[in-house]
Design a protein around this motif. Structure first.
Motif, PDB file in Angstrom:
ATOM      1  N   THR A 210     -13.738  -3.742 -48.635  1.00 12.25           N
ATOM      2  CA  THR A 210     -12.738  -3.624 -47.567  1.00 12.25           C
ATOM      3  C   THR A 210     -12.676  -2.243 -46.949  1.00 12.25           C
ATOM      4  N   LYS A 211     -13.342  -1.268 -47.542  1.00 14.31           N
ATOM      5  CA  LYS A 211     -13.276   0.099 -47.002  1.00 14.31           C
ATOM      6  C   LYS A 211     -14.488   0.902 -47.446  1.00 14.31           C
TER       7      LYS A 211
ATOM      8  N   LYS B 100     -17.391  -1.485 -47.108  1.00 14.70           N
ATOM      9  CA  LYS B 100     -17.139  -2.066 -45.788  1.00 14.70           C
ATOM     10  C   LYS B 100     -18.371  -1.943 -44.904  1.00 14.70           C
TER      11      LYS B 100
ATOM     12  N   GLU C 219     -20.560  -5.080 -43.307  1.00 17.46           N
ATOM     13  CA  GLU C 219     -20.814  -5.212 -41.872  1.00 17.46           C
ATOM     14  C   GLU C 219     -22.316  -5.241 -41.578  1.00 17.46           C
TER      15      GLU C 219
ATOM     16  N   SER D 126      -7.578  -4.873 -46.657  1.00 16.47           N
ATOM     17  CA  SER D 126      -7.355  -3.800 -45.699  1.00 16.47           C
ATOM     18  C   SER D 126      -6.967  -4.392 -44.352  1.00 16.47           C
TER      19      SER D 126
ATOM     20  N   VAL E  56     -10.033  -5.102 -41.746  1.00 18.35           N
ATOM     21  CA  VAL E  56     -11.156  -5.978 -42.059  1.00 18.35           C
ATOM     22  C   VAL E  56     -11.447  -6.864 -40.854  1.00 18.35           C
TER      23      VAL E  56
END
Length: 260
Positions: A18-19, A23, A27, A44, A47
Motif C-alpha cells: 500500500t505504500k 506500492k 503498480e 492506504s 491506493v
C-alpha cells in the motif's frame, strides 16, 4: 511481447503493497498486465483502483492464515509472490538495548512472515508447475548497522539464506525463487525521517540526507534509490524475460556495498 502485456493473465500478491516500494512494485506489475493483490494491516487512502486489497497482519500466524485462505478461496492460487513486507522499529543503543520482544517482533515480520506465506501459497504453484517468488531483503543482510537495526539485519541475512535454500528445492519443480536486496530507498517514510532529522538538528534536509549516506559508508550514485527503480528490477525478474534466473540475490544499492 512487451512490458505492457507480458504478465497478462497472471495473478500477483505484493505484501506491504500500500505504500513505499511495495506500492511501486504493485503498480509496475499492474502496468505489465497482472491482476495484483495487495496486503497490509491498513488500507492506504491513495491506493489506486483496480487492486484487490486484503487486510492482514502478517507478523502473526493467524494473519497469514487469513490471507492465504482468502486468496485460495477466490483465485485458487497465485502466479507471482512478492514478499516485500519488512521494517525495523527497534531502538538505538546497540545490543544491550534490544530485548527478546524486540528480536521476536523483528524476526516475525522480516523472516517468519515470508516463510509462512511461502508455505501457504507454494502448494498451488507446485500444482501448476510454475510460479515466481521474490523475497525483498536488504543490503543490511551483509552490511549490518549495529546501533539500532541489528535484529533487522540478522533477519534479512536469514531471509537471503532461506531464499537460496528454497530455490534449490522448488526450482526443479518449475518455481523460480529470487532475492532482491535494496540499499537505502527514498520512500515517503524516508523523506519524513529526513525532515525530522533536519528539524531536530536545525540543519537542512540535504545535510540530513548526506549524514545518512555517510553512515552507510557513502553511496557512489550520490543519492538513495527511488522506489520505482527497485520496482523496475522486480518487474523484469518476474517476467518471462528472466525465465532462466533462479536462486540468485540481486543487489540494488547504487554501489553502497564496498566489496565484491
Amino acid at each position: 511481447m512487451n512490458m505492457y502485456n507480458e504478465l497478462s493473465g497472471q495473478i500477483a500478491l505484493v505484501t506491504g503493497g500500500t505504500k513505499g516500494t511495495g506500492k511501486a512494485i504493485a503498480e509496475r506489475l499492474a502496468l505489465a498486465g497482472a491482476k495484483v493483490i495487495i496486503t497490509a494491516r491498513n488500507k492506504s487512502e491513495d491506493v489506486k483502483p483496480g487492486f484487490h486489497f486484503i487486510p492482514a497482519d502478517l507478523s502473526k500466524p493467524e494473519g497469514t492464515e487469513k490471507l492465504t485462505a482468502a486468496i485460495l478461496a477466490e483465485y485458487g492460487g497465485i502466479d507471482i509472490l512478492i514478499n516485500n513486507l519488512g521494517g525495523s522499529e527497534t531502538p538505538g543503543g546497540g545490543f544491550a538495548a534490544l530485548s527478546d520482544e524486540h528480536w521476536s517482533e523483528t524476526l516475525q515480520t522480516n523472516l517468519l512472515a515470508p516463510v509462512r506465506l511461502d508455505r501457504g501459497l507454494l502448494p498451488s504453484m507446485l500444482a501448476k508447475g510454475s510460479g515466481v517468488i521474490i523475497h525483498i531483503a536488504s543490503i543490511q543482510g551483509r552490511l549490518p548497522l549495529p546501533d539500532s537495526t541489528l535484529p533487522y539485519a540478522a533477519a534479512k541475512a536469514g531471509l537471503i539464506n532461506y531464499s537460496k535454500g528454497l530455490s534449490k528445492e522448488v526450482t526443479p519443480k518449475g518455481i523460480r525463487v529470487l532475492t532482491v536486496s535494496p540499499g537505502w530507498i527514498q520512500t515517503e517514510a524516508a523523506i519524513r525521517m529526513m525532515e525530522r532529522l533536519a528539524e531536530s538538528s536545525g540543519d537542512t534536509i540535504e545535510s540530513a540526507t548526506q549524514q545518512v549516506m555517510n553512515s552507510l559508508g557513502g553511496i557512489p550514485m550520490g543519492r538513495p534509490a527511488k522506489p520505482e527503480e527497485v520496482a523496475e528490477l522486480v518487474g523484469f525478474l518476474v517476467s518471462p524475460r528472466a525465465n532462466y534466473l533462479s536462486g540468485t540475490e540481486y543487489v540494488i544499492d547504487g554501489g553502497t556495498i564496498p566489496t565484491i
